[in-house]
Design an enzyme around this catalytic site. Sequence first.
Site, PDB file in Angstrom:
ATOM      1  N   GLU A 144      30.509  34.711  74.043  1.00 50.50           N
ATOM      2  CA  GLU A 144      30.528  33.672  73.015  1.00 50.50           C
ATOM      3  C   GLU A 144      29.190  32.940  72.918  1.00 50.50           C
ATOM      4  O   GLU A 144      29.117  31.722  72.852  1.00 50.50           O
ATOM      5  CB  GLU A 144      31.691  32.706  73.278  1.00 50.50           C
ATOM      6  CG  GLU A 144      33.021  33.453  73.321  1.00 50.50           C
ATOM      7  CD  GLU A 144      34.270  32.594  73.386  1.00 50.50           C
ATOM      8  OE1 GLU A 144      34.217  31.530  74.013  1.00 50.50           O
ATOM      9  OE2 GLU A 144      35.282  33.010  72.810  1.00 50.50           O
ATOM     10  N   ASP A 147      42.907  36.615  74.409  1.00 50.58           N
ATOM     11  CA  ASP A 147      42.555  35.243  74.753  1.00 50.58           C
ATOM     12  C   ASP A 147      43.762  34.305  74.784  1.00 50.58           C
ATOM     13  O   ASP A 147      43.942  33.509  73.863  1.00 50.58           O
ATOM     14  CB  ASP A 147      41.520  34.716  73.733  1.00 50.58           C
ATOM     15  CG  ASP A 147      40.854  33.439  74.195  1.00 50.58           C
ATOM     16  OD1 ASP A 147      41.115  33.029  75.327  1.00 50.58           O
ATOM     17  OD2 ASP A 147      40.071  32.865  73.426  1.00 50.58           O
ATOM     18  N   GLU A 163      46.023  25.621  75.020  1.00 54.15           N
ATOM     19  CA  GLU A 163      45.193  25.799  73.832  1.00 54.15           C
ATOM     20  C   GLU A 163      45.958  26.464  72.682  1.00 54.15           C
ATOM     21  O   GLU A 163      45.941  25.982  71.554  1.00 54.15           O
ATOM     22  CB  GLU A 163      43.962  26.639  74.191  1.00 54.15           C
ATOM     23  CG  GLU A 163      43.069  26.928  73.008  1.00 54.15           C
ATOM     24  CD  GLU A 163      41.814  27.696  73.383  1.00 54.15           C
ATOM     25  OE1 GLU A 163      41.619  28.013  74.570  1.00 54.15           O
ATOM     26  OE2 GLU A 163      41.016  27.976  72.460  1.00 54.15           O
TER      27      GLU A 163
HETATM   28  C1  GCU Z   1      38.493  30.527  74.387  1.00 55.62           C
HETATM   29  C2  GCU Z   1      38.353  29.069  74.084  1.00 55.62           C
HETATM   30  C3  GCU Z   1      36.962  28.578  74.366  1.00 55.62           C
HETATM   31  C4  GCU Z   1      36.544  28.968  75.773  1.00 55.62           C
HETATM   32  C5  GCU Z   1      36.737  30.452  75.979  1.00 55.62           C
HETATM   33  C6  GCU Z   1      36.484  30.909  77.404  1.00 55.62           C
HETATM   34  O1  GCU Z   1      37.783  31.286  73.468  1.00 55.62           O
HETATM   35  O2  GCU Z   1      38.688  28.821  72.742  1.00 55.62           O
HETATM   36  O3  GCU Z   1      36.951  27.197  74.195  1.00 55.62           O
HETATM   37  O4  GCU Z   1      35.236  28.623  75.993  1.00 55.62           O
HETATM   38  O5  GCU Z   1      38.052  30.799  75.685  1.00 55.62           O
HETATM   39  O6  GCU Z   1      37.444  31.312  78.050  1.00 55.62           O
HETATM   40  O7  GCU Z   1      35.369  30.880  77.863  1.00 55.62           O
END
Ligand code: GCU
Length: 706
Positions: A301, A380, A408
């Site tokens: 990410e 996820d 979440e």
């Molecule tokens: C999900 C989540 C993020 C988090 C990510 C992770 O995508 O929405 O906020 O950073 O998981 O596990 O690193």
Amino acid sequence: MKWEQLWLNYQLNLDYCDQGYFNFVYQRSQGERIDNAVKELTKAAKEMFGTSLMVRSNLQEIEDIEDIEDIEDIEDIEDIENLEEMEKIGGIDEQGIVLQLKEAATLGEEGYQVQFEGNKLILTACEQKGLLYGVFHIIRQAKQGKPLRELPSINIPNNKYRMLNHWDDFEGKIERGYSGRSFFFNNREILINERTLDYARLLASMGINQISINNVNVREGASELITKKYFSEVKVLAELLEGYGVKLFLSVNFASPMVIGGLDSADPLEERVIAWWQEKVKEVVENVPNFGGFLVKADSEGWPGPFAYHRNHAQGANLLADALAPYGGVVIWRCFVYNCQQDWRDTTTDRAKAAYDNFAPLDGQFAPNVILQVKNGPVDFQVREPVSPLFGQMKQTNQILEVQIAQEYTGQQVDCCYLVPMWKEVLDFRTYCGEKEDTAADTVTDIVADTVADIVAGRTFGHVACGMAAVTNTGDDSNWTGHDLAAANLYGFGRLAWDTSLSAEAIAREWIAMTYNLNKEFEDTMVEILMGSWPTYEKYTSPLGIGWMVNASHHYGPNVEAYEYDVWGTYHRANHRAIGVDRTSTGTGMTEQYFGPNAQRYDHIDTCPEELLLFFHRVDYTHRLRRGVTLLQHIYDTHFEGVEEVEEMIRKWNTMKEAICPVVHERVLERFYRQLENSKNWRDVINTYFYRKTLQPDEKGRHIYE
Ligand code: GCU
């Protein structure tokens, strides 16, 4: 703000059969954690039984006590050298508890043994931590009103790592936090106060032994946590936690050599980068002697990682692991690595395959002090996902299972969703990784324990550094978890990580007994609310494992197409005839990442578990499910039922009005009403979406908006 004590909130119970044991404690061994264990016993004795616990820690004091009598049934004590001492202790009139450290290989670092000698309960452990856990277990037993003689004589945790990951940002916000702000950080300062101490107590009481305190997304200057600017506070915090058997970890940025080190590279094979990490770790460990190690989110990410230098994740992880190895530290390296810049038009790239594709080929290449942390599902933390196919594939690599206590995608602590049943399913999942084809006899033989629980406990491949981790749901709200009932998830994770054989219901009952003071009927009602809550949440949200359909970025509430044309690789691809992703051997091929029996089961629409149907298959709305209804009708049915079930939860909760403290009852009721609105919103958005796609009405004539 004052905070509550959760399951450490003791109430007077003068009817308890074994309160006599809380009269007296003899501390045969000394140490900070044992002192803390004694403090816990003292507090519990006072608050539950109004007793001032008498603490003795040297024999002289005991000899001063009158009425020492010999007791006869002391022969069972193995250690003859200590017989005389034990006789003296045993001769003290008071019923009581003896805490002792003793070499006993079978108990390991954290286990403990409970024996009864005369009027004494003898608690034995090899290390101080074991006594701390044993004491919390004694208190737990007493709090539930159960006789101490029913305690298991030996109790050893199933998992070596039982960890919480805080996603707390340095400024004080919490990523995916639904319970207020961080109690670790505010404006880039570390907070250490009475609440920190209570948190350490809560952690130990549920068996947690590691925490990482900062977000895996290391932003807002949190990279500086491993610089001298913060060492003194980190040290104090680490020591405080260590007093309760908890090791402190920090999340670090893979590009730290550039962010805080002034280098222009973070290439894991470059000498100056290697030297930088070695020097950095040395500095950290010299200043924070109890330091556990690093948690790392790399190439994920948008965060930096070894890919930028055309290196793989073993090379990246080993860089940090080698630097930590001389000090006994470990690197926990997350496997949440996928392409987050996907083109929705591309149907060949499958995000669900990414963790396996990136890590399975590297088995055998990781240093012994690297532990891979794998999310429970391949995507996820959705309300329903299959188990990650990576479990069982990494025979030579330590693995930790990562789950998300923070809700979440499961209601954000507004909606009630007890997650222990989900984690149990994951732990009980048979991977078939140990199955060996005996071609000669044409039979299949099981050769090893092969569930996820077996793998992460180290039973399958003999790993020693492994276990369970969870993204925590705590914050500085007075009740710690936002929704009062979400504390069951926090407690449940700790208890399950310690003993994966506990049932979700047993954990729910235990948590209720520890937290509330309910009669059997109300306890049953609360168990029903909790145990039904995950299936209910699943019913009114996205159907049959397809996931997502949530509002983008904050992830609460329905939005069927929010992610459909985006870059995140999470598509349902619904049209007027069908929905779902073909992940079979003729589709993206993801089913082939599983071992034989699972691969075959998932590959065929007739054998695929229905709750995962749309995860693995593209299915026509007219397809008949096993109970005879069409897929479309199933979607309508479950969405109507989901709302009805929330109404039923509220009805049940209201029957408990007199039994629960008014503040808590009202707090939860307010969340239930918000959940009801949410469920209606989901029901109507989802049903209308599919009605508009298909123009087929509900067979039962219920109202679906045009
Ligand atoms: C999900 C989540 C993020 C988090 C990510 C992770 O995508 O929405 O906020 O950073 O998981 O596990 O690193």
